[in-house]
Design an enzyme around this catalytic site. Sequence first.
Site, PDB file in Angstrom:
ATOM      1  N   THR A 123       0.808  -1.227   0.000  1.00  0.00           N
ATOM      2  CA  THR A 123       0.000   0.000   0.000  1.00  0.00           C
ATOM      3  C   THR A 123       0.839   1.275   0.000  1.00  0.00           C
ATOM      4  OG1 THR A 123      -0.076  -0.025   2.410  1.00  0.00           O
ATOM      5  CG2 THR A 123      -1.887  -1.115   1.258  1.00  0.00           C
ATOM      6  N   GLU A 139      -3.848  -5.873  -1.905  1.00  0.00           N
ATOM      7  CA  GLU A 139      -2.965  -4.877  -1.295  1.00  0.00           C
ATOM      8  C   GLU A 139      -2.493  -5.374   0.057  1.00  0.00           C
ATOM      9  OE1 GLU A 139      -1.825  -1.859  -2.205  1.00  0.00           O
ATOM     10  OE2 GLU A 139      -3.102  -1.245  -3.894  1.00  0.00           O
TER      11      GLU A 139
HETATM   12 ZN    ZN Z   1       0.440  -1.116  -6.467  1.00  0.00          ZN
END
Ligand code: ZN
Length: 293
Positions: A101, A164
């Site tokens: 992230t 993520e």
């Molecule tokens: Zn990315």
Amino acid sequence: MSVFVYRRYDFALLLSACLVLAGCSTNRYAKTNKQYTEQVKALAAEIRQPLPPPLPAPTATYDSLMDTVVFSPRTAQREQPWVGTINFNLRKPNYVVIHHTAQDSLEQTLHTFTVPHTQVSAHYVIGRDGEVYQLLNDYLRGWHAGAGKWGNVTDLNSVSLGIELDNNGSEPFPDAQIYSLLQLLEKLKTTYRIPAVNFLAHGDIAPTRKNDPSVLFPWEKLAERGFGLWPDEHLEEPPANFNPRDALRIIGYDISDLNAAIVAFKRRYIQQDLSPELTPHDLQVLYNLYLKY
Ligand SMILES: [Zn+2]
């Protein structure tokens, strides 16, 4: 007796406090949860419409061989006949793109993905503690890959799931987080029959723009379980006519910026020295991997 009563009261107080806190944490995203449902309903209504848009009306520029053979005015103005087939289902994701992230906290990431101006999202976010948050149904198109290319695929968002990992970009990935990731990948790989070579880094598909996940990401551990490939221990000298540029292209890298493609390759498979040069060892790794594609 009085101690017992006190304890019961204490417990009840604790329980109600927990319920209030739990309520707060789920309600924090109540508004976007509701909006999500509305957007899904709108998309469902869109695909319920069977009729394709009508063909464009003929214009004077069709005054050619094509005009007389294919685009006669009568054909173009007629509505396309609709025959609904009964044999279909939903399109399935065939790639997974892994990200970090680059943010300081999970809360910050969840906020980023639930406000409109950022125009970014992912299907899953995995916290440092291994908690997995799903933000989007697997069948919907997330906005995580952005502009990028892998092989001849130029719209990765349409064919991939985005995951993520809560990580600031320079810290190691905790075991709990990787454990959850492996469990999630196993489920996705089985459900959608995703081939090992289609587990990608964001940096793989957008080498000039992105560098996630970082060199600290354990790609070898993933490859051991069938998510991505990893070079063999025993490496051979590539033949004299071996062309690293072609090898990178065959693996999938966009080689329009060769240096960026080399750095992306090294970030994933060499995981040290991110210079855009290929050492004799790097070339052996590249040759070894290229033979697997
Ligand atoms: Zn990315």
